[in-house]
Design an enzyme around this catalytic site. Sequence first.
Site, short mmCIF file in Angstrom:
data_model
loop_
_atom_site.label_atom_id
_atom_site.label_comp_id
_atom_site.label_asym_id
_atom_site.label_seq_id
_atom_site.Cartn_x
_atom_site.Cartn_y
_atom_site.Cartn_z
N THR A 124 -30.09 -39.47 -86.31
CA THR A 124 -30.81 -40.49 -87.08
C THR A 124 -31.41 -39.92 -88.36
OG1 THR A 124 -32.83 -41.83 -87.02
CG2 THR A 124 -32.76 -39.98 -85.52
N ASP A 125 -31.58 -40.79 -89.36
CA ASP A 125 -32.23 -40.36 -90.61
C ASP A 125 -33.70 -40.00 -90.38
OD1 ASP A 125 -33.27 -42.92 -90.22
OD2 ASP A 125 -32.73 -43.68 -92.21
N GLU A 126 -34.26 -40.46 -89.24
CA GLU A 126 -35.69 -40.19 -89.01
C GLU A 126 -36.01 -38.71 -88.90
OE1 GLU A 126 -37.90 -42.53 -86.28
OE2 GLU A 126 -36.83 -44.35 -86.79
N TYR A 149 -40.21 -39.37 -80.88
CA TYR A 149 -38.78 -39.72 -80.84
C TYR A 149 -37.99 -38.86 -81.83
CZ TYR A 149 -34.58 -42.16 -82.47
OH TYR A 149 -33.31 -42.45 -82.88
N LYS A 153 -35.04 -35.97 -81.37
CA LYS A 153 -33.70 -36.05 -81.97
C LYS A 153 -33.43 -34.80 -82.83
CE LYS A 153 -31.02 -38.99 -81.77
NZ LYS A 153 -29.96 -39.33 -80.77
#
Length: 340
Positions: A124-126, A149, A153
């Site tokens: 994810t870009d997060e 989260y 990741k």
Amino acid sequence: MRIVVTGGAGFIGSNFIQYMSRKYPDYELVNVDSLTYAGNLENFKDIDSLANYSFIKVDITDSEQVSQLFSQRVDAIVHFAAESHVDRSILDPGAFLKTNVMGTQVLLEAARQHGVGKFVHVSTDEVYGSLGDTGTFSENSPLASNSPYSASKASSDLLVRAYHETYGLPVNITRCSNNYGPYQFPEKLIPLMILNALEGQPLPVYGDGLNVRDWLHVEDHCAGIDLVLHQGRDGEVYNIGGNNERTNIEIVKTILNYLNKPESLIRFVEDRLGHDKRYAIDATKLRSELGWEPQYSFDTGIAQTIQWYLDNRSWWERVRSGDYREYYEKQYSSRLGDRL
Ligand code: NAD
Ligand code: DAU
């Protein structure tokens, strides 16, 4: 080709299996999922009977179950399985570390021992953290996770990298921006707002509603993963994102407008802790190296998505029963009070 798709009963995984089963009728697609609250086999009503699709209930954190899975040949793994909701990670980070970090390591180890030909890790870009008003995330942006989260990741991304660097496992990591589309669990912004609006319930917008996300239709994400799976250079990271930046309040107003519902339903509520301000993805590498182009404009995609929820009431009524209600109350009761 026999492909194991972990988390295939979730939102993106189920869209991916449907996409691949249509495009590659000769591939064998094995959906491997432990069916948490977010996994739903009803997403496969239409393809269950197809010869090239099967489901095996496996918890990826259980190395014995995972090793059983490899008693048959596995050519590639596309790894979606994860705890995926930021708000839940703020309430209870432990489950995120277990599945996202340890579960990924169990799979990597099995893939290494069985000489799997490709391991695509869907991230994810997060993991890049939060942007100010300008700029975009490239594949070289530093990892700067802000939520449990996202930290889980980023940790799994590093493990995937380590298995490539140390053991030569042929891996790719994809980092995508916010997805929307059919079958998204209604804890996430777009389906939550569609369903609350439909039912005339308050729409809880965190903070001032000016946080920005870069929205991509799930089918365009699936097409990007398909390209990476077949043509991605081993060891490379590919960003995926649609250049569709919107503030949350714009999204909410678009939904209300489409459904012809009043803006008086909007409630500005207590902000998410550690709320990332803005995400924006630079997907030049995927476009120029692998020729990826998103097919959906945001206007077309959001209209199709809202219509899908209108047409599939029985799907969302079922997923919102039980556990979902309990989560909704925990997350929103202090924010919405008796308007819950
Ligand atoms: P989701 O929550 O809808 O689905 C996750 C799936 O994983 C569920 O079917 C669940 O049952 C399964 N799962 C969870 N724990 C498991 C375990 N221990 N063993 C086996 N299966 C397990 O998530 P999603 O939105 O479809 O996201 C899929 C992946 O894509 C995630 O890795 C997420 O980090 C990533 N991603 C999501 C987005 C997005 O906008 N939704 C964007 C970029 C990346
Ligand atoms: O960027 C990719 C990520 O996008 C994925 O890795 C995650 O799995 C996925 O959940 C998503 O994370 P976000 O936190 O951006 O998505 P979410 O739908 O939870 O929230 C989107 C924005 O809307 C965010 O700024 C918070 C806000 N929001 C969300 C909810 C659920 C609200 O204002 N009110 C809400 O009730």
